[in-house]
Design an enzyme around this catalytic site. Sequence first.
Site, PDB file in Angstrom:
ATOM      1  N   HIS A  44     149.030  14.184 -24.210  1.00  0.00           N
ATOM      2  CA  HIS A  44     148.715  15.575 -24.579  1.00  0.00           C
ATOM      3  C   HIS A  44     148.297  16.435 -23.388  1.00  0.00           C
ATOM      4  CE1 HIS A  44     147.659  14.241 -28.993  1.00  0.00           C
ATOM      5  NE2 HIS A  44     148.914  13.973 -28.647  1.00  0.00           N
ATOM      6  N   GLU A  73     155.134  15.692 -35.810  1.00  0.00           N
ATOM      7  CA  GLU A  73     154.100  14.653 -35.917  1.00  0.00           C
ATOM      8  C   GLU A  73     152.780  15.141 -35.360  1.00  0.00           C
ATOM      9  OE1 GLU A  73     151.585  11.318 -34.419  1.00  0.00           O
ATOM     10  OE2 GLU A  73     152.555  12.907 -33.277  1.00  0.00           O
ATOM     11  N   GLU A  74     152.834  15.951 -34.293  1.00  0.00           N
ATOM     12  CA  GLU A  74     151.621  16.285 -33.549  1.00  0.00           C
ATOM     13  C   GLU A  74     150.638  17.147 -34.335  1.00  0.00           C
ATOM     14  OE1 GLU A  74     150.663  14.881 -31.080  1.00  0.00           O
ATOM     15  OE2 GLU A  74     152.302  14.342 -29.744  1.00  0.00           O
ATOM     16  N   ASP A 114     155.929   5.220 -30.554  1.00  0.00           N
ATOM     17  CA  ASP A 114     155.121   6.409 -30.276  1.00  0.00           C
ATOM     18  C   ASP A 114     153.900   6.038 -29.451  1.00  0.00           C
ATOM     19  OD1 ASP A 114     154.123   8.963 -30.250  1.00  0.00           O
ATOM     20  OD2 ASP A 114     153.301   8.890 -32.271  1.00  0.00           O
ATOM     21  N   HIS A 139     158.982  10.760 -32.693  1.00  0.00           N
ATOM     22  CA  HIS A 139     158.869  12.172 -33.069  1.00  0.00           C
ATOM     23  C   HIS A 139     159.364  13.077 -31.945  1.00  0.00           C
ATOM     24  CE1 HIS A 139     155.057  13.082 -30.843  1.00  0.00           C
ATOM     25  NE2 HIS A 139     154.694  11.859 -31.180  1.00  0.00           N
ATOM     26  N   ASP A 156     155.162  11.154 -24.772  1.00  0.00           N
ATOM     27  CA  ASP A 156     154.742  11.424 -26.153  1.00  0.00           C
ATOM     28  C   ASP A 156     155.518  12.608 -26.710  1.00  0.00           C
ATOM     29  OD1 ASP A 156     153.308  11.377 -28.532  1.00  0.00           O
ATOM     30  OD2 ASP A 156     151.596  12.449 -27.711  1.00  0.00           O
TER      31      ASP A 156
END
Length: 461
Positions: free
Chosen positions: A425, A327-328, A355, A281, A293
């Site tokens: 994140h 995606e997030e 991922d 993603h 990520d």
Amino acid sequence: MKKKVLAIIMWSIVWQGVAQSEDENRLRSIFDTSLTKGKAYDWLNYLSNQIGGRLSGSVEAQLAVEYTKAQLDSLGLDRVWLQPVKVPKWVRGTPEFAFVETSPGVTTNVPICALGGSVATPLGGLKANVVEVQGIDELKNLGEERITGKIVFFNRPMDPSLINTFQAYSGCVDQRYAGALEAAQYGAVGVIVRSLSLRLDDFPHTGSMSYGDLPVNQRIPAAAISTKGAQLLSTTLKLNPETKFYFKQNCKQLEDVDSFNVIGEITGTTYPDEVLLVGGHLDSWDLGDGAHDDGAGCVQSMEVLRLLKNTGYRPQRTIRAVLFMNEENGLRGGNEYAKVAKTNQEKHVFALESDSGGFTPRGFSFDCSEANLQKVGQWKTLFAPYLIHFFEKGYSGADIRPLKQEGMVLAGLRPDSQRYFDHHHAANDTFEHVNKRELELGAAAMASLVYLFDKYGVVSD
């Protein structure tokens, strides 16, 4: 007759040996090319350091779309295109601020960040007493009387005894995703969630959260607190239950905006209607630059096409790289891709997603039939020289899951996960924490698995 049967058996053994040797040579060529002439690291460097965090709907996300499409165009693929998709646009606003107050005027600042999708605090911020819980289930036992007017502090940590860190993450992610929704129904005025990381540090980790169908005027602000901050707050509450917590954030949800999935493919020579997909993603959170990520997964997927092309392999089936958007905080890209594929009656037989960061590849997990799992098991010896040994049934990836249908094989690259949630994140998900060689090994492993599925196909149920 016996001589004929023996001859057939001997021929079969010889043929299998030739095929094994051919496959070994092909994988060796793929790994050599990735490790000596790889492009993934350079692509990731640009995504991370020239573009940065790629929150859905942001200018940076659009720049990433334009950059990756241009790079795919430069590879001389058979087809490259953008697939339109509407995505949510949430903005963080000015940096968040928070402190723990043990008595009037006695405060200690702590690092926090708004959770993705959260509403803002009042303009002057929010200060209230705190009730600490280990999970959503405790809210019912406490009841409205003990929660109303307070900030709920979800402090359940990831389980350090679990070797599979994704399992540890799954064990407490519900408090981040649904904590505000549940706490608001008991009269809470805000939510603070312990960051989902196994490391004790000062980096708060954001992530998606949802209010469900809760009316806008009943939604309460939600933020993540660093693991060190969580430890401090918890200890302080034990010493002084009347401790107050203050935080201020200015985030906002705007109208949906236009964006794109980025797609490139090599058309199959024999079965062009059968699609083998590899992807990651393109969007990321905004605190860091999204290197692990999931910038890593995107450049690895692009590299799969380049590696197969540069090693002279002509696939029987169509091999497609998809860089999914959103995606997030919505999965809009994955859902839109699956919807279009179904409308166009495309036949996807295999899909692989990366991922889980750009760390050392350990193997793959598969969402497939037992027959296909057994087939994959026969390839383990081909990956053994590269110390890739994990081939088990399990989770594949969020973006490819909407494609799932009977007879299809879904797979996920499984790198070593012990450091992944140190960066997940958070502001330290940056390019400097990606090892070039590990990233290249992952790309080669993915290209090798795609090659094998292209050559041998899938087992029909």
